[in-house]
Design a protein around this motif. Structure first.
Motif, PDB file in Angstrom:
ATOM      1  N   SER A 184      -6.517   5.485  -1.027  1.00 53.41           N
ATOM      2  CA  SER A 184      -6.135   4.074  -1.098  1.00 53.41           C
ATOM      3  C   SER A 184      -7.153   3.284  -1.931  1.00 53.41           C
ATOM      4  CB  SER A 184      -6.059   3.515   0.319  1.00 53.41           C
ATOM      5  OG  SER A 184      -5.266   2.367   0.315  1.00 53.41           O
ATOM      6  N   THR A 185      -6.619   2.388  -2.756  1.00 53.14           N
ATOM      7  CA  THR A 185      -7.499   1.584  -3.618  1.00 53.14           C
ATOM      8  C   THR A 185      -8.279   0.577  -2.779  1.00 53.14           C
ATOM      9  OG1 THR A 185      -5.906   1.805  -5.388  1.00 53.14           O
ATOM     10  CG2 THR A 185      -7.531   0.048  -5.644  1.00 53.14           C
ATOM     11  N   GLY A 189      -3.046  -2.565  -2.099  1.00 51.59           N
ATOM     12  CA  GLY A 189      -1.884  -3.144  -1.427  1.00 51.59           C
ATOM     13  C   GLY A 189      -2.175  -3.512   0.017  1.00 51.59           C
ATOM     14  N   ASP A 239      12.091  10.035  -7.963  1.00 50.24           N
ATOM     15  CA  ASP A 239      12.310  11.491  -7.878  1.00 50.24           C
ATOM     16  C   ASP A 239      12.751  11.890  -6.468  1.00 50.24           C
ATOM     17  OD1 ASP A 239       9.415  12.547  -6.514  1.00 50.24           O
ATOM     18  OD2 ASP A 239       9.311  10.689  -7.602  1.00 50.24           O
ATOM     19  N   TYR A 267      -3.661  11.160  -1.791  1.00 50.15           N
ATOM     20  CA  TYR A 267      -3.591   9.703  -1.649  1.00 50.15           C
ATOM     21  C   TYR A 267      -4.953   9.134  -1.286  1.00 50.15           C
ATOM     22  CZ  TYR A 267      -2.122   5.149   0.217  1.00 50.15           C
ATOM     23  OH  TYR A 267      -1.986   3.824   0.474  1.00 50.15           O
ATOM     24  N   SER A 294       0.831  -1.198   0.000  1.00 47.63           N
ATOM     25  CA  SER A 294       0.000   0.000   0.000  1.00 47.63           C
ATOM     26  C   SER A 294       0.872   1.258   0.000  1.00 47.63           C
ATOM     27  CB  SER A 294      -0.873  -0.029   1.255  1.00 47.63           C
ATOM     28  OG  SER A 294      -1.766   1.030   1.237  1.00 47.63           O
ATOM     29  N   ALA A 339       6.196   8.109 -10.949  1.00 50.63           N
ATOM     30  CA  ALA A 339       4.882   8.476 -11.496  1.00 50.63           C
ATOM     31  C   ALA A 339       4.754   9.998 -11.453  1.00 50.63           C
ATOM     32  CB  ALA A 339       3.773   7.823 -10.686  1.00 50.63           C
ATOM     33  N   LYS A 398       1.109   2.526  -6.996  1.00 46.38           N
ATOM     34  CA  LYS A 398       0.526   1.731  -8.100  1.00 46.38           C
ATOM     35  C   LYS A 398      -0.553   2.518  -8.838  1.00 46.38           C
ATOM     36  CE  LYS A 398      -0.737  -1.537  -5.298  1.00 46.38           C
ATOM     37  NZ  LYS A 398      -0.217  -0.938  -4.051  1.00 46.38           N
ATOM     38  N   THR A 399      -1.461   3.152  -8.063  1.00 50.16           N
ATOM     39  CA  THR A 399      -2.544   3.911  -8.704  1.00 50.16           C
ATOM     40  C   THR A 399      -1.961   5.060  -9.520  1.00 50.16           C
ATOM     41  OG1 THR A 399      -4.056   3.316  -6.944  1.00 50.16           O
ATOM     42  CG2 THR A 399      -4.663   5.234  -8.258  1.00 50.16           C
TER      43      THR A 399
HETATM   44  N1  LIG Z   1       7.180  11.702  -4.886  1.00 48.06           N
HETATM   45  C1  LIG Z   1       6.419  10.764  -5.424  1.00 48.06           C
HETATM   46  N2  LIG Z   1       5.246  10.446  -4.837  1.00 48.06           N
HETATM   47  C2  LIG Z   1       4.501   9.472  -5.408  1.00 48.06           C
HETATM   48  C3  LIG Z   1       4.900   8.785  -6.599  1.00 48.06           C
HETATM   49  N3  LIG Z   1       3.944   7.869  -6.919  1.00 48.06           N
HETATM   50  C4  LIG Z   1       2.998   7.991  -5.963  1.00 48.06           C
HETATM   51  N4  LIG Z   1       3.312   8.950  -5.065  1.00 48.06           N
HETATM   52  C5  LIG Z   1       2.519   9.342  -3.872  1.00 48.06           C
HETATM   53  O1  LIG Z   1       2.414   8.219  -3.007  1.00 48.06           O
HETATM   54  C6  LIG Z   1       1.116   8.152  -2.415  1.00 48.06           C
HETATM   55  C7  LIG Z   1       0.488   6.790  -2.671  1.00 48.06           C
HETATM   56  O2  LIG Z   1       0.260   6.607  -4.067  1.00 48.06           O
HETATM   57  P1  LIG Z   1      -0.826   5.566  -4.655  1.00 48.06           P
HETATM   58  O3  LIG Z   1      -0.617   5.500  -6.126  1.00 48.06           O
HETATM   59  O4  LIG Z   1      -2.198   5.892  -4.199  1.00 48.06           O
HETATM   60  O5  LIG Z   1      -0.355   4.203  -3.931  1.00 48.06           O
HETATM   61  P2  LIG Z   1      -0.926   2.705  -4.112  1.00 48.06           P
HETATM   62  O6  LIG Z   1       0.248   1.810  -4.245  1.00 48.06           O
HETATM   63  O7  LIG Z   1      -1.926   2.659  -5.238  1.00 48.06           O
HETATM   64  O8  LIG Z   1      -1.655   2.453  -2.699  1.00 48.06           O
HETATM   65  P3  LIG Z   1      -2.871   1.418  -2.336  1.00 48.06           P
HETATM   66  O9  LIG Z   1      -4.030   1.810  -3.194  1.00 48.06           O
HETATM   67  O10 LIG Z   1      -3.142   1.664  -0.868  1.00 48.06           O
HETATM   68  O11 LIG Z   1      -2.385   0.051  -2.606  1.00 48.06           O
HETATM   69  C8  LIG Z   1       0.327   9.331  -2.990  1.00 48.06           C
HETATM   70  O12 LIG Z   1       0.363  10.400  -2.071  1.00 48.06           O
HETATM   71  C9  LIG Z   1       1.090   9.713  -4.254  1.00 48.06           C
HETATM   72  O13 LIG Z   1       0.945  11.072  -4.598  1.00 48.06           O
HETATM   73  C10 LIG Z   1       6.146   9.148  -7.198  1.00 48.06           C
HETATM   74  O14 LIG Z   1       6.603   8.619  -8.215  1.00 48.06           O
HETATM   75  N5  LIG Z   1       6.853  10.134  -6.551  1.00 48.06           N
END
Ligand SMILES: Nc1nc2c(ncn2[C@@H]2O[C@H](COP(=O)(O)OP(=O)(O)OP(=O)(O)O)[C@@H](O)[C@H]2O)c(=O)[nH]1
Length: 200
Positions: free
Chosen positions: A39-40, A66, A143, A37, A17, A171, A21-22
Motif C-alpha cells: 500500500s502506498t 487511497g 481482466d 500489494y 485503496s 494494469a 493505482k500504483t
Molecule cells: N487482476 C488484477 N489485479 C490488479 C490490477 N491492478 C492491480 N491489481 C492488484 O491489486 C492490488 C492492489 O494494487 P495497487 O496498485 O497497490 O493498489 P493502489 O490503488 O495503489 O492501493 P493504495 O496504495 O493502498 O492506495 C495488488 O495486489 C495488485 O497486484 C489489474 O489490473 N488486474
C-alpha cells in the motif's frame, strides 16, 4: 547543456485503496506488473519520457495513497496544486485520473466522493471546481470479468454526467493502457499533451 525534455505533463491518480493505482503507474512508466500489494504511504511518483513528433514529453505520474488515514496528506498535496489557472503552475497536475476497481462496487460508489473532494479543493481556490485540470475515469482490473460488480454502462453514465472520458483498463494484462496513453484521436491522455504543445 541540452534540455532533458521539451514539455512537462503531470498526472495525479486518486481512488480507493487497492484499486490498482500504483500498478497503473508502474504499467505506464515501466511497462511492468507485480501482484504483490504494497500500500502506498502518502504520495509517490514515477517519471517517463515519451517522444511525440520529435518532442520529448516528460510525464510525471503522481500516485496517491487511497487509504483514509493518508487523506490529509494527499488532499494537502492537491490543495496546493489543483485549480491553478493557465498557464499551469509548475506544481499543478494537468490531469487527474480517478480510478475504481470493476470488481469492487464500493470503490465505484466512492468515485463520487473523490470527485467531490477535487471540486471542494478546486472550488476553495478558484470558485471553479476543476478549471485547468483534465479528468479521466478508469475502471481498472477489467481482466477479472468473472468477478465484475460494476457494469460498464453505469460508469459510462457517471462519466457522461461529469463530462469526462472513461476507459476500462487492466494494469495486469495492459488492456487499454496504450489507449489511455494513446495517440491523438485515441481519446486518452495524449490529446491533452498535444494541446499543451505550441503549434509547429
Ligand atoms: N487482476 C488484477 N489485479 C490488479 C490490477 N491492478 C492491480 N491489481 C492488484 O491489486 C492490488 C492492489 O494494487 P495497487 O496498485 O497497490 O493498489 P493502489 O490503488 O495503489 O492501493 P493504495 O496504495 O493502498 O492506495 C495488488 O495486489 C495488485 O497486484 C489489474 O489490473 N488486474
Amino acid at each position: 547543456m541540452a534540455k532533458a525534455y521539451d514539455h512537462l505533463f503531470k498526472l495525479l491518480l486518486i481512488g480507493d485503496s487497492g484499486v490498482g493505482k500504483t500498478c497503473l503507474v508502474i504499467r505506464f512508466a515501466e511497462d511492468n506488473f507485480s501482484s504483490t500489494y504494497i500500500s502506498t504511504i502518502g504520495i509517490d511518483f514515477k517519471i517517463r519520457t515519451v517522444d511525440i513528433d520529435g518532442k520529448k514529453i516528460k510525464l510525471q505520474v503522481w500516485d496517491t495513497a487511497g487509504q483514509e488515514r493518508f487523506k490529509t496528506i494527499t488532499t494537502a498535496y492537491y490543495r496546493g496544486a489543483v485549480g491553478v489557472p493557465a498557464p499551469p503552475d509548475p506544481r499543478s497536475p494537468q490531469g487527474i485520473v480517478l480510478v475504481y476497481d470493476i470488481t469492487d462496487e464500493k470503490s465505484f460508489e466512492n468515485i463520487q466522493n473523490w470527485m467531490k473532494s477535487i471540486k471542494e479543493v478546486g472550488g476553495e481556490i478558484l470558485g471553479n471546481a476543476s478549471a485547468g485540470v483534465e479528468r479521466l475515469l478508469l475502471g481498472n482490473k477489467c481482466d477479472m470479468e468473472g468477478r465484475r460488480k460494476v457494469q460498464r454502462d453505469a460508469a459510462e453514465k457517471l462519466a457522461k454526467e461529469h463530462g469526462i472520458r472513461f476507459f476500462e483498463t487492466s494494469a495486469k494484462s495492459s488492456e487499454n493502457v496504450e489507449e489511455v496513453r494513446g495517440g491523438p484521436g485515441a481519446g486518452g491522455l495524449h490529446p491533452q499533451i498535444w494541446g499543451t504543445l505550441p503549434p509547429p
